[in-house]
Design an enzyme around this catalytic site. Structure first.
Site, PDB file in Angstrom:
ATOM      1  N   CYS A 292       2.253  11.412   5.137  1.00 49.54           N
ATOM      2  CA  CYS A 292       2.479  11.553   3.705  1.00 49.54           C
ATOM      3  C   CYS A 292       2.263  10.206   3.010  1.00 49.54           C
ATOM      4  O   CYS A 292       2.811   9.189   3.444  1.00 49.54           O
ATOM      5  CB  CYS A 292       3.904  12.057   3.490  1.00 49.54           C
ATOM      6  N   GLU A 293       1.464  10.208   1.952  1.00 47.32           N
ATOM      7  CA  GLU A 293       1.188   8.960   1.253  1.00 47.32           C
ATOM      8  C   GLU A 293       2.375   8.468   0.430  1.00 47.32           C
ATOM      9  O   GLU A 293       2.389   7.321  -0.023  1.00 47.32           O
ATOM     10  CB  GLU A 293      -0.046   9.103   0.357  1.00 47.32           C
ATOM     11  N   HIS A 294       3.372   9.322   0.245  1.00 46.54           N
ATOM     12  CA  HIS A 294       4.529   8.916  -0.555  1.00 46.54           C
ATOM     13  C   HIS A 294       5.601   8.216   0.275  1.00 46.54           C
ATOM     14  O   HIS A 294       6.267   7.298  -0.225  1.00 46.54           O
ATOM     15  CB  HIS A 294       5.144  10.143  -1.240  1.00 46.54           C
ATOM     16  N   HIS A 295       5.791   8.651   1.530  1.00 47.92           N
ATOM     17  CA  HIS A 295       6.842   8.074   2.359  1.00 47.92           C
ATOM     18  C   HIS A 295       6.332   7.564   3.705  1.00 47.92           C
ATOM     19  O   HIS A 295       7.104   7.020   4.492  1.00 47.92           O
ATOM     20  CB  HIS A 295       7.955   9.098   2.609  1.00 47.92           C
TER      21      HIS A 295
ATOM     22  N   GLN B 272      -1.097  17.079   1.317  1.00 51.46           N
ATOM     23  CA  GLN B 272      -1.741  18.236   1.939  1.00 51.46           C
ATOM     24  C   GLN B 272      -2.765  18.866   1.008  1.00 51.46           C
ATOM     25  O   GLN B 272      -3.822  19.325   1.446  1.00 51.46           O
ATOM     26  CB  GLN B 272      -0.686  19.266   2.345  1.00 51.46           C
TER      27      GLN B 272
ATOM     28  N   HIS C 248       6.240  19.058   6.663  1.00 51.29           N
ATOM     29  CA  HIS C 248       6.320  17.700   6.137  1.00 51.29           C
ATOM     30  C   HIS C 248       7.640  17.058   6.548  1.00 51.29           C
ATOM     31  O   HIS C 248       8.720  17.518   6.163  1.00 51.29           O
ATOM     32  CB  HIS C 248       6.202  17.720   4.613  1.00 51.29           C
TER      33      HIS C 248
ATOM     34  N   CYS D 255       8.810  14.409   5.502  1.00 44.84           N
ATOM     35  CA  CYS D 255       9.540  13.835   4.369  1.00 44.84           C
ATOM     36  C   CYS D 255      10.568  14.825   3.831  1.00 44.84           C
ATOM     37  O   CYS D 255      11.525  14.431   3.161  1.00 44.84           O
ATOM     38  CB  CYS D 255       8.582  13.388   3.269  1.00 44.84           C
TER      39      CYS D 255
END
Length: 207
Positions: free
Chosen positions: A94-97, A135, A163, A165
């Site tokens: 995940c690019e956020h976490h 995704q 996910h 996250c």
């Protein structure tokens, strides 16, 4: 299409990237930040291991799907129906976490006089999965890469992912799955082709 193009990162030359030593120093900083001692016995080599692991886990930045899909075969004996690959496992982050996304992808295309080796489809999925992702973006990237390079009559992609996250932090809901789809060409314009794609997936699942 512009939104898709923006998600294809430019390859960085080795001279533009931080050095191995800088990457290892960053890991040492994170170890200290979480409250541990990077100089204790169990962590002395962790920065080196993490940097090496990241080279592998994010190796998709160094590969071009166009190169993978470049070789096609035209001797198909007149075959012009759906080619479907189902249950292709992948892992991404995940690019956020920067925590894992684990799932499987299903890819179909309608050939227009030529086909590509089945292993190449799986490699394309790996190339995009081995980058920081959402995704939704990854699903679209896979479909449009095949569509632009192979030029089939249509492409259908479905991705199912869990996910971490969501499972490991935040609301901590283990086992929940996210499903995304992208259709191009005849799969997008002809509802019957979408139905055939879904029916074939369901037929495989019933076995």
């Amino acid at each position: 299409m512009d939104a898709i193009v923006k998600t294809f990162p430019n390859k960085e030359s080795e001279s533009d990237r931080p050095s191995q030593a800088e990457a290892e120093a960053a890991v040492r900083t994170l170890l200290r930040w979480v409250g541990d001692d990077p100089d204790r016995e169990g962590l002395i080599d962790t920065p080196k291991r993490v940097a090496k692991a990241y080279r592998d886990l994010f190796g998709g930045y160094d590969e071009d799907p166009e190169d993978v899909l470049g070789r096609t075969f035209e001797e198909v004996s007149g075959y012009d129906d759906i080619v479907l690959m189902r249950d292709i496992p992948f892992f991404s982050h995940c690019e956020h976490h920067m925590v894992p996304i684990i799932g499987r992808a299903h890819v179909a295309y309608l050939p227009d006089g030529k086909v590509v080796g089945l292993s190449k489809i799986a490699r394309v999925i790996d190339i995009f999965a081995r980058r920081l992702q959402t995704q939704e973006a990854m699903t679209a990237q896979i479909a449009h890469s095949i569509d632009e390079t192979l030029r089939p009559l249509g492409v259908a992609v479905m991705v199912e992912g869990e996910h971490m996250c969501m499972a490991m932090r935040g609301i901590r809901k283990q086992g929940s799955t996210t499903m995304t789809t992208t259709f191009t060409g005849q799969f997008k314009s002809d509802a019957q082709q979408q139905v055939r794609f879904m029916t074939m997936l369901k037929g495989f699942a019933a076995r």
